[in-house]
Design a protein around this motif. Structure first.
Motif, PDB file in Angstrom:
ATOM      1  N   SER A  48      -9.823  18.808   5.395  1.00 20.04           N
ATOM      2  CA  SER A  48      -9.478  19.122   4.010  1.00 20.04           C
ATOM      3  C   SER A  48      -8.056  19.645   3.901  1.00 20.04           C
ATOM      4  O   SER A  48      -7.303  19.251   3.004  1.00 20.04           O
ATOM      5  CB  SER A  48     -10.463  20.154   3.434  1.00 20.04           C
ATOM      6  N   VAL A  49      -7.674  20.502   4.835  1.00 19.43           N
ATOM      7  CA  VAL A  49      -6.305  21.025   4.833  1.00 19.43           C
ATOM      8  C   VAL A  49      -5.300  19.895   5.061  1.00 19.43           C
ATOM      9  O   VAL A  49      -4.277  19.806   4.377  1.00 19.43           O
ATOM     10  CB  VAL A  49      -6.147  22.126   5.905  1.00 19.43           C
ATOM     11  N   LEU A  50      -5.600  19.020   6.033  1.00 15.73           N
ATOM     12  CA  LEU A  50      -4.696  17.896   6.325  1.00 15.73           C
ATOM     13  C   LEU A  50      -4.550  16.964   5.119  1.00 15.73           C
ATOM     14  O   LEU A  50      -3.439  16.560   4.753  1.00 15.73           O
ATOM     15  CB  LEU A  50      -5.206  17.108   7.526  1.00 15.73           C
ATOM     16  N   LEU A  51      -5.681  16.612   4.490  1.00 12.14           N
ATOM     17  CA  LEU A  51      -5.629  15.715   3.342  1.00 12.14           C
ATOM     18  C   LEU A  51      -4.876  16.345   2.174  1.00 12.14           C
ATOM     19  O   LEU A  51      -4.113  15.670   1.471  1.00 12.14           O
ATOM     20  CB  LEU A  51      -7.033  15.315   2.917  1.00 12.14           C
ATOM     21  N   ASP A  52      -5.093  17.646   1.954  1.00 10.90           N
ATOM     22  CA  ASP A  52      -4.373  18.340   0.877  1.00 10.90           C
ATOM     23  C   ASP A  52      -2.867  18.279   1.115  1.00 10.90           C
ATOM     24  O   ASP A  52      -2.092  18.015   0.183  1.00 10.90           O
ATOM     25  CB  ASP A  52      -4.818  19.809   0.801  1.00 10.90           C
ATOM     26  N   GLU A  53      -2.455  18.521   2.363  1.00  7.98           N
ATOM     27  CA  GLU A  53      -1.028  18.522   2.672  1.00  7.98           C
ATOM     28  C   GLU A  53      -0.426  17.122   2.545  1.00  7.98           C
ATOM     29  O   GLU A  53       0.676  16.956   2.001  1.00  7.98           O
ATOM     30  CB  GLU A  53      -0.809  19.066   4.085  1.00  7.98           C
TER      31      GLU A  53
ATOM     32  N   GLN B  60       4.360 -10.761  -9.938  1.00 11.69           N
ATOM     33  CA  GLN B  60       2.907 -10.781  -9.835  1.00 11.69           C
ATOM     34  C   GLN B  60       2.376 -10.280  -8.487  1.00 11.69           C
ATOM     35  O   GLN B  60       1.192 -10.418  -8.208  1.00 11.69           O
ATOM     36  CB  GLN B  60       2.391 -12.205 -10.088  1.00 11.69           C
ATOM     37  N   SER B  61       3.248  -9.692  -7.670  1.00 17.15           N
ATOM     38  CA  SER B  61       2.749  -9.028  -6.452  1.00 17.15           C
ATOM     39  C   SER B  61       2.018  -7.751  -6.853  1.00 17.15           C
ATOM     40  O   SER B  61       2.133  -7.278  -7.990  1.00 17.15           O
ATOM     41  CB  SER B  61       3.900  -8.706  -5.510  1.00 17.15           C
ATOM     42  N   ASN B  62       1.274  -7.201  -5.917  1.00 18.34           N
ATOM     43  CA  ASN B  62       0.431  -6.050  -6.240  1.00 18.34           C
ATOM     44  C   ASN B  62       0.828  -4.814  -5.450  1.00 18.34           C
ATOM     45  O   ASN B  62       1.049  -4.890  -4.234  1.00 18.34           O
ATOM     46  CB  ASN B  62      -1.035  -6.380  -5.944  1.00 18.34           C
ATOM     47  N   LEU B  63       0.933  -3.700  -6.151  1.00 18.53           N
ATOM     48  CA  LEU B  63       1.170  -2.389  -5.546  1.00 18.53           C
ATOM     49  C   LEU B  63      -0.083  -1.551  -5.776  1.00 18.53           C
ATOM     50  O   LEU B  63      -0.541  -1.415  -6.917  1.00 18.53           O
ATOM     51  CB  LEU B  63       2.385  -1.728  -6.182  1.00 18.53           C
ATOM     52  N   VAL B  64      -0.656  -1.009  -4.706  1.00 18.35           N
ATOM     53  CA  VAL B  64      -1.888  -0.220  -4.803  1.00 18.35           C
ATOM     54  C   VAL B  64      -1.630   1.164  -4.219  1.00 18.35           C
ATOM     55  O   VAL B  64      -1.260   1.294  -3.046  1.00 18.35           O
ATOM     56  CB  VAL B  64      -3.054  -0.900  -4.055  1.00 18.35           C
ATOM     57  N   LEU B  65      -1.836   2.196  -5.049  1.00 20.78           N
ATOM     58  CA  LEU B  65      -1.658   3.589  -4.627  1.00 20.78           C
ATOM     59  C   LEU B  65      -2.984   4.317  -4.823  1.00 20.78           C
ATOM     60  O   LEU B  65      -3.215   4.979  -5.838  1.00 20.78           O
ATOM     61  CB  LEU B  65      -0.548   4.257  -5.457  1.00 20.78           C
ATOM     62  N   PRO B  66      -3.902   4.228  -3.843  1.00 22.05           N
ATOM     63  CA  PRO B  66      -5.252   4.762  -4.031  1.00 22.05           C
ATOM     64  C   PRO B  66      -5.441   6.236  -3.657  1.00 22.05           C
ATOM     65  O   PRO B  66      -6.526   6.780  -3.847  1.00 22.05           O
ATOM     66  CB  PRO B  66      -6.085   3.877  -3.106  1.00 22.05           C
ATOM     67  N   GLY B  67      -4.427   6.882  -3.094  1.00 23.20           N
ATOM     68  CA  GLY B  67      -4.613   8.228  -2.565  1.00 23.20           C
ATOM     69  C   GLY B  67      -4.824   8.192  -1.067  1.00 23.20           C
ATOM     70  O   GLY B  67      -4.468   7.205  -0.407  1.00 23.20           O
ATOM     71  N   VAL B  68      -5.431   9.217  -0.519  1.00 20.71           N
ATOM     72  CA  VAL B  68      -5.653   9.293   0.931  1.00 20.71           C
ATOM     73  C   VAL B  68      -7.136   9.499   1.216  1.00 20.71           C
ATOM     74  O   VAL B  68      -7.849  10.145   0.449  1.00 20.71           O
ATOM     75  CB  VAL B  68      -4.830  10.428   1.583  1.00 20.71           C
ATOM     76  N   LEU B  69      -7.582   8.951   2.326  1.00 17.79           N
ATOM     77  CA  LEU B  69      -9.000   8.969   2.682  1.00 17.79           C
ATOM     78  C   LEU B  69      -9.154   9.165   4.182  1.00 17.79           C
ATOM     79  O   LEU B  69      -8.390   8.621   4.978  1.00 17.79           O
ATOM     80  CB  LEU B  69      -9.651   7.639   2.275  1.00 17.79           C
TER      81      LEU B  69
ATOM     82  N   MET C 276       0.823  -1.202   0.000  1.00 22.29           N
ATOM     83  CA  MET C 276       0.000   0.000   0.000  1.00 22.29           C
ATOM     84  C   MET C 276       0.864   1.262   0.000  1.00 22.29           C
ATOM     85  O   MET C 276       2.087   1.206  -0.028  1.00 22.29           O
ATOM     86  CB  MET C 276      -0.933  -0.024   1.216  1.00 22.29           C
ATOM     87  N   THR C 277       0.189   2.400   0.050  1.00 19.57           N
ATOM     88  CA  THR C 277       0.851   3.696  -0.091  1.00 19.57           C
ATOM     89  C   THR C 277       1.950   3.913   0.935  1.00 19.57           C
ATOM     90  O   THR C 277       3.045   4.369   0.595  1.00 19.57           O
ATOM     91  CB  THR C 277      -0.183   4.838   0.016  1.00 19.57           C
ATOM     92  N   ARG C 278       1.668   3.605   2.205  1.00 11.83           N
ATOM     93  CA  ARG C 278       2.675   3.831   3.248  1.00 11.83           C
ATOM     94  C   ARG C 278       3.946   3.026   2.981  1.00 11.83           C
ATOM     95  O   ARG C 278       5.055   3.527   3.141  1.00 11.83           O
ATOM     96  CB  ARG C 278       2.106   3.479   4.624  1.00 11.83           C
ATOM     97  N   ASP C 279       3.766   1.771   2.591  1.00 15.49           N
ATOM     98  CA  ASP C 279       4.926   0.930   2.297  1.00 15.49           C
ATOM     99  C   ASP C 279       5.756   1.529   1.165  1.00 15.49           C
ATOM    100  O   ASP C 279       6.984   1.608   1.249  1.00 15.49           O
ATOM    101  CB  ASP C 279       4.472  -0.481   1.904  1.00 15.49           C
TER     102      ASP C 279
END
Length: 444
Positions: free
Chosen positions: A203-208, A148-157, A130-133
């Motif tokens: 919103s400010v935290l997620l943007d940063e 064939q391992s998977n890397l997922v970068l979905p953003g932040v939520l 995931m993103t943190r890794d």
């Protein structure tokens, strides 16, 4: 009867001696430095929660159950950078769960290690990375993963569940009073949606955080920022083969192939970071100058001593912190103090006790406050008396304010056919009663 009591006392004495002897034996065994062979590589595995600091536990060390904390990671990378026996580092990440400030510090530590000229390689070998890794791994010299391992970068939520309507349905009324525009912790109980101030804050935290993820990956992988955004927003998931094509990893291989990357004549030996952490810095001729004490304030602030709570998790005890601050302030060997804070706050009274101890310690020697993931509410209050406060760009700092509240369960009792009777003396004896709301005078 006397003979039996003597026999029982003898058995208990032998048992106590055995326990003490076992504890001493375990302590001696775990204090012994591990053997580090020439031509070794350091293996660091980061997964799950990464605590700021975990106090030593001889039993855990004896049974090999010692988890890594950020302090150990910091120490082993510093030592490995100057240890001629260590040819490099393999960093393996898997579902890392920590705040973005700790992640940012990990990337700083990796870049500092790289200045030694030794290589540090990242391996993403889990089923899903995931993103943190990936954020941490991208700071390494090179990044590798199986085809064939998977890397997922979905953003932040950020997701929040609100309980007001549920409480109303079951007959529970949450009453909370808060001071501070952005003090939103009780909102999950008293509201059914976000307040504008809370939405603004998140919103400010997620943007940063999102901007930092894009910038960091862009810089560390030499990819245009717009391309990083496109990969996150339009592709999101990658196999190892596709990640290589996109420039997110350098090559696809398996962990057994990783040691060969160091290009040594013989295959290097492996030493685990937990074992290597027991190597004394003095044996490598580092940290031999004036001593600086590092005092940790980790977890929810409470009165009493540092401990673990089944509900609140790690507790930062005010008495423990005061004792540490007083001892280091008196010590002639300690030249300065770093107060390392990783706390969302807690008891206002306990926070004030720590604040006072910091203020008094600062009068005797320099005291710098360093904030990890959190330096919020009472954690920030305790930090204010330091000579200076240092934080990562993504540390959560502030959350100024206080709140207090209770739950009124009278309607729930009625639904369940429960009855409650009470007797009282004093106008406000029912101040904390769960059977009635606060009166106007009680709110004051």
């Amino acid at each position: 009867m006397k003979t039996f009591l003597k026999w029982l006392a003898g058995v208990l004495a032998v048992f106590v001696l055995l326990v003490v002897g076992l504890f001493v034996f375990i302590s001696i065994i775990t204090d012994t430095e591990p053997v580090v062979y020439e031509n070794s590589y350091l293996h660091i595995r980061l997964s799950g929660t990464l605590n700021e600091y975990i106090p030593p536990d001889p039993l855990e060390e004896f049974f090999g159950e010692v988890p890594l904390d950020l302090k150990k990671v910091r120490d082993v990378l510093e030592k490995a950078s100057v240890d001629d026996r260590i040819v490099g580092v393999i960093l393996e990440t898997g579902y890392l769960q920590c705040g973005f400030a700790k992640m940012k510090e990990l990337t700083h530590l990796i870049r500092t290690f790289r200045q030694s000229g030794k290589k540090i390689y990242a391996y993403l070998g889990g089923d899903i990375t995931m993103t943190r890794d990936y954020y941490v791994a991208s700071a390494c010299d090179s990044v590798f993963m199986p085809p064939q391992s998977n890397l997922v970068l979905p953003g932040v939520l950020s997701e929040i569940t609100y309980y007001k309507n549920f409480f109303k349905k079951i007959g529970v009324q949450a009453e909370f009073i808060h001071i501070g525009k952005y003090k939103s912790a009780p909102d999950v109980y008293t509201r059914d949606r976000m307040r504008p101030a809370h939405r603004e804050e998140l919103s400010v935290l997620l943007d940063e955080i999102y901007a930092d993820i894009v910038t960091s990956i862009s810089t560390q992988r030499a990819l245009p920022a717009d391309e990083v955004k496109r990969l996150i927003n339009e592709e999101t998931g990658f196999t190892g083969l596709r990640a290589k094509e996109a420039g997110l990893v350098d090559s696809t291989l398996f962990f057994t192939d990783m040691p060969a990357l160091f290009n040594t004549e013989e295959r290097p030996a492996r030493i685990d970071a937990v074992d290597y952490a027991r190597i004394a810095p003095s044996s490598l001729d580092i940290r031999n100058k004036s001593r600086i004490a590092v005092i940790h304030c980790s977890g929810t602030i409470s009165g009493g001593y540092d401990s673990e709570d089944s509900f609140l998790g790690t507790l930062a005890g005010a008495r423990s912190l005061v004792n540490h601050l007083q001892k280091t302030a008196r010590s002639k060997l300690i030249k300065a103090i770093i107060l390392r804070i990783d706390s969302p706050g807690g008891s206002a009274a306990a926070s004030e006790v720590i604040w006072d101890a910091v203020r008094k310690a600062r009068k005797k020697k320099p005291l710098v406050v360093s904030i990890s993931d959190y330096g919020a509410s009472g954690g920030y209050y305790a930090a204010m008396e330091g000579d200076s406060i240092i934080a990562e760009p993504t540390s959560l700092v502030g959350s100024i304010g206080i709140f207090a509240g209770k739950f009124n369960v009278r309607e729930l009792y009625n639904k369940l056919d429960l009855t409650n009777e009470s007797l009282s003396r004093g106008k406000h004896a029912r101040l904390f009663s769960i059977m009635q709301p606060w009166s106007a005078s009680e709110k004051k």
